[in-house]
Design an enzyme around this catalytic site. Structure first.
Site, PDB file in Angstrom:
ATOM      1  N   ASP A  21       0.892  -1.233  -0.096  1.00 46.02           N
ATOM      2  CA  ASP A  21      -0.049   0.019   0.058  1.00 46.02           C
ATOM      3  C   ASP A  21       0.870   1.388  -0.102  1.00 46.02           C
ATOM      4  OD1 ASP A  21      -2.438   1.587   0.145  1.00 46.02           O
ATOM      5  OD2 ASP A  21      -2.772   1.215   2.104  1.00 46.02           O
ATOM      6  N   ARG A  25       0.169   7.629  -2.776  1.00 43.05           N
ATOM      7  CA  ARG A  25       0.877   8.877  -1.636  1.00 43.05           C
ATOM      8  C   ARG A  25       2.164   8.998  -2.356  1.00 43.05           C
ATOM      9  NH1 ARG A  25      -1.186   5.958   3.207  1.00 43.05           N
ATOM     10  NH2 ARG A  25      -1.845   4.441   1.740  1.00 43.05           N
ATOM     11  N   TRP A  26       2.979   7.752  -2.511  1.00 46.69           N
ATOM     12  CA  TRP A  26       4.457   7.841  -2.921  1.00 46.69           C
ATOM     13  C   TRP A  26       4.652   8.828  -4.387  1.00 46.69           C
ATOM     14  CZ3 TRP A  26       7.814   6.755  -6.799  1.00 46.69           C
ATOM     15  CH2 TRP A  26       9.139   6.842  -6.695  1.00 46.69           C
ATOM     16  N   ARG A  34      -0.561   8.891 -10.202  1.00 45.18           N
ATOM     17  CA  ARG A  34      -0.576   7.613  -9.129  1.00 45.18           C
ATOM     18  C   ARG A  34       0.275   6.438  -9.939  1.00 45.18           C
ATOM     19  NH1 ARG A  34      -4.139   7.012  -5.356  1.00 45.18           N
ATOM     20  NH2 ARG A  34      -4.227   4.913  -5.853  1.00 45.18           N
ATOM     21  N   HIS A  38       2.807   2.918  -9.032  1.00 40.77           N
ATOM     22  CA  HIS A  38       2.753   1.425  -9.151  1.00 40.77           C
ATOM     23  C   HIS A  38       4.145   1.187  -9.959  1.00 40.77           C
ATOM     24  CE1 HIS A  38      -1.142   1.842  -7.767  1.00 40.77           C
ATOM     25  NE2 HIS A  38      -2.157   2.575  -8.717  1.00 40.77           N
ATOM     26  N   TRP A  70     -11.477  -2.829  -8.906  1.00 39.66           N
ATOM     27  CA  TRP A  70     -11.987  -2.553 -10.357  1.00 39.66           C
ATOM     28  C   TRP A  70     -12.694  -1.192 -10.205  1.00 39.66           C
ATOM     29  CZ3 TRP A  70     -10.316  -5.222 -14.029  1.00 39.66           C
ATOM     30  CH2 TRP A  70      -9.778  -6.726 -13.884  1.00 39.66           C
ATOM     31  N   LEU A 132      10.995 -20.377  -3.702  1.00 41.34           N
ATOM     32  CA  LEU A 132       9.735 -19.592  -3.286  1.00 41.34           C
ATOM     33  C   LEU A 132       8.676 -19.833  -4.193  1.00 41.34           C
ATOM     34  CD1 LEU A 132       8.731 -17.153  -1.309  1.00 41.34           C
ATOM     35  CD2 LEU A 132       9.657 -15.726  -3.386  1.00 41.34           C
ATOM     36  N   ARG A 195      -5.363  -1.711   8.562  1.00 39.87           N
ATOM     37  CA  ARG A 195      -6.554  -2.486   8.095  1.00 39.87           C
ATOM     38  C   ARG A 195      -6.077  -3.861   7.489  1.00 39.87           C
ATOM     39  NH1 ARG A 195      -7.867   2.827   6.439  1.00 39.87           N
ATOM     40  NH2 ARG A 195      -6.887   2.397   4.547  1.00 39.87           N
ATOM     41  N   GLU A 208       0.687 -12.955  12.663  1.00 45.15           N
ATOM     42  CA  GLU A 208       0.915 -11.765  13.296  1.00 45.15           C
ATOM     43  C   GLU A 208       1.090 -10.782  12.355  1.00 45.15           C
ATOM     44  OE1 GLU A 208       2.175 -11.660  16.513  1.00 45.15           O
ATOM     45  OE2 GLU A 208       1.788 -13.726  16.842  1.00 45.15           O
TER      46      GLU A 208
HETATM   47  C1  FPP Z   1      -1.811   0.315  -3.373  1.00 40.05           C
HETATM   48  O1  FPP Z   1      -1.016   1.563  -3.285  1.00 40.05           O
HETATM   49  C2  FPP Z   1      -1.283  -0.586  -4.542  1.00 40.05           C
HETATM   50  C3  FPP Z   1      -2.097  -1.399  -5.590  1.00 40.05           C
HETATM   51  C4  FPP Z   1      -3.423  -1.076  -5.508  1.00 40.05           C
HETATM   52  C5  FPP Z   1      -1.217  -2.063  -6.623  1.00 40.05           C
HETATM   53  C6  FPP Z   1       0.028  -2.724  -6.101  1.00 40.05           C
HETATM   54  C7  FPP Z   1       0.701  -2.995  -7.624  1.00 40.05           C
HETATM   55  C8  FPP Z   1       1.897  -2.941  -7.845  1.00 40.05           C
HETATM   56  C9  FPP Z   1       3.020  -2.843  -6.731  1.00 40.05           C
HETATM   57  C10 FPP Z   1       2.606  -3.087  -9.116  1.00 40.05           C
HETATM   58  C11 FPP Z   1       2.547  -4.315 -10.038  1.00 40.05           C
HETATM   59  C12 FPP Z   1       2.655  -5.612  -9.230  1.00 40.05           C
HETATM   60  C13 FPP Z   1       3.426  -6.683  -9.759  1.00 40.05           C
HETATM   61  C14 FPP Z   1       3.090  -7.752  -8.655  1.00 40.05           C
HETATM   62  C15 FPP Z   1       4.090  -6.885 -10.658  1.00 40.05           C
HETATM   63  P1  FPP Z   1      -2.618   2.590  -3.568  1.00 40.05           P
HETATM   64  O2  FPP Z   1      -2.487   2.840  -4.841  1.00 40.05           O
HETATM   65  O3  FPP Z   1      -3.626   2.221  -2.958  1.00 40.05           O
HETATM   66  O4  FPP Z   1      -1.848   3.745  -2.652  1.00 40.05           O
HETATM   67  P2  FPP Z   1      -2.349   4.809  -2.012  1.00 40.05           P
HETATM   68  O5  FPP Z   1      -3.084   4.051  -0.726  1.00 40.05           O
HETATM   69  O6  FPP Z   1      -1.312   5.902  -1.572  1.00 40.05           O
HETATM   70  O7  FPP Z   1      -3.401   5.711  -3.148  1.00 40.05           O
END
Ligand code: FPP
Length: 247
Positions: A21, A25-26, A34, A38, A70, A132, A195, A208
């Site tokens: 997560d 924000r990053w 956004r 990702h 979605w 793994l 959460r 844990e």
């Molecule tokens: C949550 O951050 C992240 C996601 C919904 C997507 C996770 C996807 C990746 C890390 C990239 C692709 C994955 C793979 C396995 C190659 P958020 O967008 O909810 O962040 P925020 O809460 O700061 O808005």
């Protein structure tokens, strides 16, 4: 001494699950869209897969796309699906070298055709690996998984394949997408949110929980080792008393 060296070798969790997560924000912090978050999150995935493999974790489950995701803007959903296909294409050779297998949990059929195709190809390519197992949760939510399991159990009762008396914890386990995997001993969530967000609700009954403020694109294998170090110093009682555990 590095955290990795401080880890107790025979107390490495067999299964670690991560709610990745904080990508959005990053990106915002860096003045970008956004999707930039990702894209940078992929490097974190690479690093934790490497780290988990190095220390002998058997299963690493990553919450990559939830049923609820979605509902995000189409542009973002498309970008995430594109990133997935691109990452699989780019990473399969490396995953092969690292002896990693791939598995997917979630409503795979709801994913775009090209994503399903790429995933199946990657799963098949890596299927004989013995290190793994990387488990990607895609179009996954626990309530979807449990609903689906209940529906299939009901069908099998109706068709007299099983009796209602056969329904116990092990039978339910066997109808879940995670059938055959050990339950996660450790669940990590990044970005400071405390959460569970519909993730592995049945399977984390005794896990844990570890919450860290680090945003996913900044998370690296050293952060994973820190979480495991913390896990190794907790007392897991499974409903028993400390004294019972000592004896
Ligand atoms: C949550 O951050 C992240 C996601 C919904 C997507 C996770 C996807 C990746 C890390 C990239 C692709 C994955 C793979 C396995 C190659 P958020 O967008 O909810 O962040 P925020 O809460 O700061 O808005």
């Amino acid at each position: 001494m590095s955290v990795e060296k401080k880890l107790i070798k025979d107390k490495i969790p067999k299964h670690i699950a991560i709610i990745m997560d904080g990508n959005g924000r990053w990106a915002e912090k860096n003045g970008k869209e956004r999707t930039f978050g990702h894209e940078n999150g992929v490097e974190s995935v690479r690093s934790v897969v490497e780290g988990a493999g190095e220390i002998g974790v058997q299963y690493l489950t990553l919450y990559a796309f939830s049923t609820e995701n979605w509902g995000r803007p189409k542009l973002e959903v498309d970008a995430l699906m594109g990133l997935l296909v691109q990452s699989i294409s780019n990473e399969t050779v490396e995953l092969m070298k690292k002896n990693v297998r791939l598995q997917v949990i979630g409503d795979v059929k709801s994913l775009p055709e090209n994503v399903q195709c790429k995933l199946n190809w990657c799963i098949d390519t890596l299927k004989n690996n013995t290190g793994l197992t990387l488990v990607l949760a895609l179009s996954y939510s626990s309530r979807w998984e449990l609903t689906d399991a209940v529906r299939r159990i009901a069908e099998d009762v109706q068709q007299e394949k099983i009796k209602t008396d056969d329904i116990d914890k092990d039978l339910i386990d066997s109808y879940l997408n995670t059938a055959g995997m050990p339950d996660p001993e450790l669940l990590i969530r990044t970005s400071g949110e405390n959460r569970i967000s519909n993730f592995l609700l049945w399977q984390i009954a005794y896990s844990e929980l570890y919450f860290t403020p680090v945003l996913w694109p900044d998370f690296r294998k050293e952060d994973l080792f820190k979480a495991i170090y913390d896990f190794q110093h907790r007392e897991r009682r499974f409903g028993k008393t400390s004294e019972q555990l000592m004896s």
